[in-house]
Design a protein around this motif. Structure first.
Motif, PDB file in Angstrom:
ATOM      1  N   ARG A 123     -10.410   0.175   7.673  1.00  0.00           N
ATOM      2  CA  ARG A 123     -10.107  -1.483   7.305  1.00  0.00           C
ATOM      3  C   ARG A 123      -9.018  -1.541   8.542  1.00  0.00           C
ATOM      4  N   ASP A 145       5.579  -0.918  11.299  1.00  0.00           N
ATOM      5  CA  ASP A 145       6.289  -1.148  10.053  1.00  0.00           C
ATOM      6  C   ASP A 145       6.286  -0.918   9.522  1.00  0.00           C
ATOM      7  N   GLN A 189      -1.534  -8.808  -0.622  1.00  0.00           N
ATOM      8  CA  GLN A 189      -2.147  -7.522  -1.365  1.00  0.00           C
ATOM      9  C   GLN A 189      -2.934  -7.272  -1.902  1.00  0.00           C
ATOM     10  N   GLY A 190      -4.261  -7.236  -1.023  1.00  0.00           N
ATOM     11  CA  GLY A 190      -5.414  -7.788  -1.322  1.00  0.00           C
ATOM     12  C   GLY A 190      -5.590  -8.760  -2.439  1.00  0.00           C
ATOM     13  N   TRP A 236       5.057 -10.503   5.146  1.00  0.00           N
ATOM     14  CA  TRP A 236       4.551  -9.527   4.761  1.00  0.00           C
ATOM     15  C   TRP A 236       3.941  -9.593   3.666  1.00  0.00           C
ATOM     16  N   HIS A 242      16.739  -5.133   4.666  1.00  0.00           N
ATOM     17  CA  HIS A 242      15.864  -4.963   3.714  1.00  0.00           C
ATOM     18  C   HIS A 242      15.474  -6.549   2.479  1.00  0.00           C
ATOM     19  N   ILE A 248       1.949  -7.796   9.688  1.00  0.00           N
ATOM     20  CA  ILE A 248       1.153  -6.423   9.609  1.00  0.00           C
ATOM     21  C   ILE A 248       0.846  -5.784   8.232  1.00  0.00           C
ATOM     22  N   GLN A 263      11.861 -11.588   8.295  1.00  0.00           N
ATOM     23  CA  GLN A 263      10.654 -10.687   8.054  1.00  0.00           C
ATOM     24  C   GLN A 263      10.133 -11.310   6.097  1.00  0.00           C
TER      25      GLN A 263
HETATM   26  P1  NAD Z   1      -0.814  -6.499   2.006  1.00  0.00           P
HETATM   27  O1  NAD Z   1      -0.800  -7.778   2.271  1.00  0.00           O
HETATM   28  O2  NAD Z   1      -1.229  -5.689   3.918  1.00  0.00           O
HETATM   29  O3  NAD Z   1      -2.475  -5.874   1.668  1.00  0.00           O
HETATM   30  C1  NAD Z   1      -2.500  -4.397   1.392  1.00  0.00           C
HETATM   31  C2  NAD Z   1      -3.576  -3.750   0.537  1.00  0.00           C
HETATM   32  O4  NAD Z   1      -4.434  -4.877   0.908  1.00  0.00           O
HETATM   33  C3  NAD Z   1      -4.421  -2.743   0.901  1.00  0.00           C
HETATM   34  O5  NAD Z   1      -3.454  -1.698   0.164  1.00  0.00           O
HETATM   35  C4  NAD Z   1      -5.842  -2.647   0.337  1.00  0.00           C
HETATM   36  O6  NAD Z   1      -5.882  -2.747  -0.741  1.00  0.00           O
HETATM   37  C5  NAD Z   1      -6.275  -4.491   0.953  1.00  0.00           C
HETATM   38  N1  NAD Z   1      -6.852  -4.861   2.444  1.00  0.00           N
HETATM   39  C6  NAD Z   1      -5.777  -4.132   3.674  1.00  0.00           C
HETATM   40  N2  NAD Z   1      -6.899  -4.378   4.435  1.00  0.00           N
HETATM   41  C7  NAD Z   1      -8.527  -4.665   4.194  1.00  0.00           C
HETATM   42  C8  NAD Z   1      -9.791  -4.821   4.225  1.00  0.00           C
HETATM   43  N3  NAD Z   1     -10.141  -5.145   6.011  1.00  0.00           N
HETATM   44  N4  NAD Z   1     -10.256  -5.583   3.428  1.00  0.00           N
HETATM   45  C9  NAD Z   1      -9.935  -5.326   1.911  1.00  0.00           C
HETATM   46  N5  NAD Z   1      -8.708  -4.917   1.569  1.00  0.00           N
HETATM   47  C10 NAD Z   1      -8.010  -4.702   2.737  1.00  0.00           C
HETATM   48  O7  NAD Z   1       0.439  -5.544   1.808  1.00  0.00           O
HETATM   49  P2  NAD Z   1       1.637  -4.739   1.706  1.00  0.00           P
HETATM   50  O8  NAD Z   1       1.618  -3.902   2.006  1.00  0.00           O
HETATM   51  O9  NAD Z   1       2.698  -5.083   0.467  1.00  0.00           O
HETATM   52  O10 NAD Z   1       2.718  -6.346   2.910  1.00  0.00           O
HETATM   53  C11 NAD Z   1       2.128  -5.423   4.233  1.00  0.00           C
HETATM   54  C12 NAD Z   1       3.454  -4.718   4.732  1.00  0.00           C
HETATM   55  O11 NAD Z   1       4.549  -5.508   4.660  1.00  0.00           O
HETATM   56  C13 NAD Z   1       3.707  -3.823   4.220  1.00  0.00           C
HETATM   57  O12 NAD Z   1       2.837  -2.202   4.289  1.00  0.00           O
HETATM   58  C14 NAD Z   1       5.326  -3.427   4.916  1.00  0.00           C
HETATM   59  O13 NAD Z   1       5.721  -2.628   6.208  1.00  0.00           O
HETATM   60  C15 NAD Z   1       5.699  -5.120   4.308  1.00  0.00           C
HETATM   61  N6  NAD Z   1       6.758  -5.219   3.499  1.00  0.00           N
HETATM   62  C16 NAD Z   1       7.595  -5.342   3.651  1.00  0.00           C
HETATM   63  C17 NAD Z   1       7.977  -6.024   2.397  1.00  0.00           C
HETATM   64  C18 NAD Z   1       9.682  -6.513   2.775  1.00  0.00           C
HETATM   65  O14 NAD Z   1      10.779  -7.079   1.557  1.00  0.00           O
HETATM   66  N7  NAD Z   1      10.466  -6.844   3.837  1.00  0.00           N
HETATM   67  C19 NAD Z   1       7.944  -6.575   0.935  1.00  0.00           C
HETATM   68  C20 NAD Z   1       6.751  -5.904   0.988  1.00  0.00           C
HETATM   69  C21 NAD Z   1       5.552  -5.938   2.343  1.00  0.00           C
END
Ligand code: NAD
Length: 270
Positions: A233, A44, A189-190, A184, A107, A225, A158
């Motif tokens: 990870r 994604d 975001q962890g 998403w 988006h 995703i 999404q």
């Molecule tokens: P997420 O919820 O996937 O969290 C990611 C964070 O969690 C990483 O940066 C890391 O700090 C932590 N993490 C991941 N795996 C881990 C593990 N196994 N152990 C410990 N920590 C871990 O956050 P995200 O990136 O905001 O969301 C995922 C995806 O969703 C984005 O990369 C993007 O592709 C999509 N997204 C879309 C929108 C939208 O407006 N459509 C907005 C935000 C994100």
């Protein structure tokens, strides 16, 4: 559970993919490569992540055939409108180095523009250069408004979903419209990985809080995703098929909901 979800047009979409927001273009190739090696078949990205080029390189340099990989990208807000969306799509394909994407999403619901953008997406879909089309960050009222002029219903929405923002009413509406739900920021975001309930449940299965959350999404029929640019990870987040949460555990995780957004509200984003 099937590895893929059947979208309204019959296309099979993997239920678990790699998100690459905040992954540098130069890191994206490696992250995508590790993910494909670990078994992921869905990536994604978005124009605004500025890493479509790296994602495309990761795909081309892997041993997995293009047709086995489901690629999503998104139309950014500044490019909304009919003509500008058509152009933006061509530019995304060019950066990705692909001749089609599997899913193209609007988006955010930019007021006054998303209906024109959708006409462009319908045309792109008809041309076969996007195998499916959908939206992101659309509330029910945005979708109802879009459908007053759409000839094709979005196949995916999404939206932000994690255990502290479960979005049950919107998910129920999407299910009733046969629009697939994709989360998403599925891991918050962890920021929610230290939650004792998640750690406790994980202990029972020898799994991390991240793996428990991913399993919660999957068992709720939510496409997910999680993002990481670390090889370990990336692998960990895909290793979620050898355990199953009980209905009680799902309820315990549902109960963590506090309706708290980490991102913008689709009614008041910039
Ligand atoms: P997420 O919820 O996937 O969290 C990611 C964070 O969690 C990483 O940066 C890391 O700090 C932590 N993490 C991941 N795996 C881990 C593990 N196994 N152990 C410990 N920590 C871990 O956050 P995200 O990136 O905001 O969301 C995922 C995806 O969703 C984005 O990369 C993007 O592709 C999509 N997204 C879309 C929108 C939208 O407006 N459509 C907005 C935000 C994100």
């Amino acid at each position: 559970m099937d590895k893929t979800k059947t979208l309204a047009n019959g296309l099979q979409m993997p239920r678990l993919g790699l998100g690459v927001w905040r992954v540098e273009d130069s890191e994206a190739e490696k992250a995508v490569g590790w993910a494909l090696e670990a078994g992921y078949r869905m990536i994604d990205t978005a124009m605004v992540y500025k890493n479509e080029k790296g994602v495309g390189e990761g795909i081309r340099h892997s041993s997995v055939p293009r047709e086995d990989i489901f690629v999503t990208t998104k139309l950014w807000n500044d490019d909304q409108g009919y003509e500008s969306a058509l152009k933006a799509f061509d530019a995304s394909l060019e950066r990705l180095g692909l001749d089609y994407v599997d899913l193209y999403l609007i988006h955010w619901p930019v007021a006054g523009k998303y209906k024109d953008s959708w006409r462009a997406l319908e045309e792109i879909y008809a041309s076969g250069r996007a195998k499916a089309i959908g939206v992101s960050n659309f509330h029910q009222h945005h979708l109802e408004d879009l459908m007053t002029s759409a000839t094709i219903k979005p196949m995916v929405d999404q939206i932000e979903i994690h255990p502290t923002l479960t979005q049950e009413p919107l998910r129920a509406y999407l299910a009733s419209e046969s629009i697939a739900v994709e989360a998403w920021s599925p891991l918050g975001q962890g920021k929610i990985l230290e939650t004792p309930t998640l750690i406790e449940i994980g202990k029972k299965y020898g799994k991390s809080a991240a793996q428990v959350i991913i399993r919660w999404h999957l068992q709720n029929d939510i496409i997910v995703i999680p993002k990481s640019s670390h090889e370990g990870r990336i692998k960990e987040n895909f290793d979620v098929t050898d355990f199953e949460l009980t209905p009680e555990e799902i309820q315990q995780i549902n109960a963590l909901n506090i309706d708290e957004r980490l991102g913008s509200n689709p009614d008041s984003f910039d």
